[in-house]
Write an enzyme that holds these catalytic residues in place. Structure first.
Site, PDB file in Angstrom:
ATOM      1  N   SER A   1      -2.542 -13.590 -10.384  1.00 29.85           N
ATOM      2  CA  SER A   1      -1.410 -13.546 -11.266  1.00 29.85           C
ATOM      3  C   SER A   1      -0.742 -14.901 -11.520  1.00 29.85           C
ATOM      4  O   SER A   1      -0.032 -15.052 -12.500  1.00 29.85           O
ATOM      5  CB  SER A   1      -0.356 -12.587 -10.707  1.00 29.85           C
TER       6      SER A   1
ATOM      7  N   SER B   1      -3.749 -13.827  -5.756  1.00 27.49           N
ATOM      8  CA  SER B   1      -3.053 -14.412  -6.909  1.00 27.49           C
ATOM      9  C   SER B   1      -2.771 -15.905  -6.834  1.00 27.49           C
ATOM     10  O   SER B   1      -2.328 -16.492  -7.819  1.00 27.49           O
ATOM     11  CB  SER B   1      -1.724 -13.682  -7.137  1.00 27.49           C
TER      12      SER B   1
ATOM     13  N   LYS C   1       6.868 -20.510 -10.477  1.00 27.10           N
ATOM     14  CA  LYS C   1       6.433 -19.203 -10.969  1.00 27.10           C
ATOM     15  C   LYS C   1       7.653 -18.327 -11.265  1.00 27.10           C
ATOM     16  O   LYS C   1       8.628 -18.347 -10.504  1.00 27.10           O
ATOM     17  CB  LYS C   1       5.535 -18.553  -9.907  1.00 27.10           C
TER      18      LYS C   1
END
Lengths: 95, 493
Positions: free
Chosen positions: B159, B183, B79
């Site tokens: 997210s 998330s 990420k």
């Protein structure tokens, strides 16, 4: 509690966010929607309740007070939009 | 080639150990798949192909010498929130333009120390603020899942949308993710993958761009429970550089998979039965209860009375902490700078141009609730309610409940550009209604795919555990996985 347009502009100033009048107006609506949503917390009885400071019961670990890192000025400024002689460059602040 | 990318981490490990495949072959297969499909999904914002091949070669050399880490030779996606030395690290924000850190986050360093290979950096909501991956400066990510008979693009959740989509589309063997209000678990549920948010303090936050420091935790998203356990084993550590990382040994997570849940007490909270919940979600939850009953667990009805206050509490605490954490982006030390008439104008122009709408909205809320005269009414009150939310869980666990079973999300994946969500931020926030309580209390939570809804989209169930009871979550979630089977999207790309 609801905020007026001047409050939005004042808070934006505190947060160092430039806002146009048009944007401030839109943000006023959004802010009030969110503040309206969180309003329901007023119905909770919090008398005598300690505010949470940490979710995990733990003593804060402290490291020894010794130098563990340093001498890397060039690395520290390597991502700066403007730098000179390992200093960050900013617009003139003192006349 | 495509056979290689369909292997789970555990399966690939077996073939690597047997010498049937090399890390270079596996890595090349993933890079080819990314090359062919990334334009469709927009899951990777940077692909580090050369670095990946180098790391894979080094891994194969180590293996030849008998040095084998727990993730030896396994290609992973990272990420964009994690600092990776010399590689694009921008939290998918414009304000961090061109930022390439001189340091490595502790979590990613742990992965590389254990032999993993980095494929690239994954798309996400800007600064992890969002539930659909639509707030990314790099544009939305497409979910590999589509409704039956439809070509419309759906969000992968957020997210960690790039993480979840790349795992589901087999563009990496597993991915790192972070979870502040849901998330990891919400995107995992939207994509038929498994994601765990460990206990606060289990993974070091050092080198992860901070959003809300008292809530942020890193965790993995992968294709099944075993893979997630393998990844967390490597990611978790105690770290001198993060004083909130907890000093306790990391257990052998994989070893608890397959253990019986006979006699385990599974709590079912009545407050999670919300108005307007789709029948499909109710059904999958009921199905989960039945699976546990069949496996010999004891089902108990429980009450977590402050559940409904978790989301409003979150929307005070998280923006407050974010407004403070994001004060560092000022156009001086890194990233974007927009010129202004003076230094204050420079700050204001830089931040107005550099942050997207959602981030600015949260900074404003946070600044407001922390501002003079409002602190007690908002932030202090929210922190008190947070104590009550945590106490709800403590009471239930004190009564002997081992884990809590809930739906992971109130819906399946929705459309990219959903107008109702776009026009009403609060509606978007409701996505996290079942996950956010877990962050407020610092507990571990895992999302496991449990079925498909009537539209053919995956639905997840969430298990919430006691602090540092990740082992029990792996043990218990394996029951769901075995009963429900695994879910892979039909390949249309």
């Amino acid at each position: 509690m609801s905020v007026d347009i001047d409050t939005v502009k004042r808070v934006a100033k505190l947060a160092r966010l430039a806002v146009t009048d048009e944007r401030a107006e839109r943000m006023q609506g959004e802010l009030n929607a969110i503040l309206g949503f969180v309003e329901q917390l007023n119905e909770v009885d919090v008398d005598g309740v300690e505010p949470m400071t940490s979710v995990v019961e733990m003593e804060m670990r402290k490291r020894a007070d010794v130098v563990t890192d340093g001498n890397k000025a060039a690395e520290i400024v390597s991502n700066a939009p403007a730098s000179e002689d390992n200093f960050f460059m900013v617009p003139k602040v003192i006349e | 080639m495509s056979e290689l990318i369909s292997l789970t981490i555990a399966e690939a490990r077996e073939k690597l150990v047997a010498g049937d495949i090399t890390s270079v072959e596996l890595t090349d297969a993933y890079l080819a798949a990314i090359d062919a499909a990334n334009e469709t999904f927009n899951a990777y914002i940077t692909v580090t192909g050369d670095k990946a091949r180098e790391m894979a070669k080094a891994s194969d050399r180590r293996r030849a010498k008998g040095e084998v880490g727990v993730l030896e030779g396994i290609p992973l996606g990272i990420k964009d929130l994690f600092a990776t030395r010399g590689v694009h690290t921008q939290a998918c924000s414009h304000i961090l333009d061109n930022f390439k850190p001189e340091y490595e986050s502790t979590v990613t360093q742990n992965l590389w120390d254990d032999g993993a290979v980095m494929l690239g950096k994954l798309n996400m909501d800007e600064f992890a603020m969002g539930s659909s991956n639509e707030t990314s400066y790099y544009g939305p990510v497409k979910n590999p899942w589509r409704e039956a008979g439809s070509n419309s693009a759906l969000v992968p959740g957020g997210s960690s949308g790039g993480s979840a989509a790349s795992v589901a589309a087999h563009l990496c063997a597993g991915a790192t993710a972070t979870d502040t209000g849901g998330s990891i678990r919400q995107p995992a549920a939207f994509t038929g993958t498994v994601g765990i948010k460990p206990t606060y303090g289990r993974c070091s936050r050092w080198g992860i761009a901070a959003f809300a420091s008292s809530l942020d935790q890193a965790g993995p998203i992968a294709r099944d429970v075993r893979d997630v356990a393998i990844m967390l084993q490597s990611m978790a550590s105690v770290d001198e550089k993060d004083t909130t990382s907890v000093d306790r040994p990391v257990p052998e997570y994989e070893a608890c998979i397959g253990k019986s849940v006979k006699g385990m007490k599974i709590g079912v909270p009545k407050e999670y039965r919300i108005d307007g919940m789709p029948d499909d979600i109710e059904a999958v939850w009921q199905q989960g209860i039945e699976w546990y009953r069949d496996a010999g667990a004891e089902i108990v009805d429980i009450s977590l009375p402050h559940t409904k206050y978790a989301l409003p509490t979150y929307y005070i605490v998280a923006p407050a902490e974010a407004s403070s954490n994001l004060a560092r982006y000022d156009g001086v030390r890194y990233g974007l700078r927009k010129t202004g008439n003076d230094i204050t104008d420079m700050y204001e122009q830089t931040r107005a141009k550099g942050f997207g709408d959602e981030v600015r909205r949260r900074i404003l809320i946070g600044t407001y609730v922390l501002s003079s005269g409002y602190y007690d009414a908002y932030y202090l009150r929210a922190q008190k309610v947070r104590t009550l939310i945590k106490r709800d869980f403590e009471n239930v666990f004190a009564d002997g409940v081992d884990a809590i079973l809930t739906p992971a999300t109130p819906s399946s994946a929705f459309a990219i550009g959903d107008e109702e969500m776009a026009s009403d931020p609060v509606k978007m926030y409701l996505n996290d209604i079942f996950t956010v309580t877990v962050n407020m209390a610092g507990l571990p939570g895992i999302s496991v795919p449990a079925g498909l809804d009537s539209k053919g989209l995956p639905l997840g169930l969430q298990l919430i555990g006691k602090p540092f009871a990740e082992e029990e979550l792996f043990q218990a979630s394996h029951i769901i996985e075995q009963a429900a089977g695994k879910f892979t999207p039909e390949k249309w790309w």
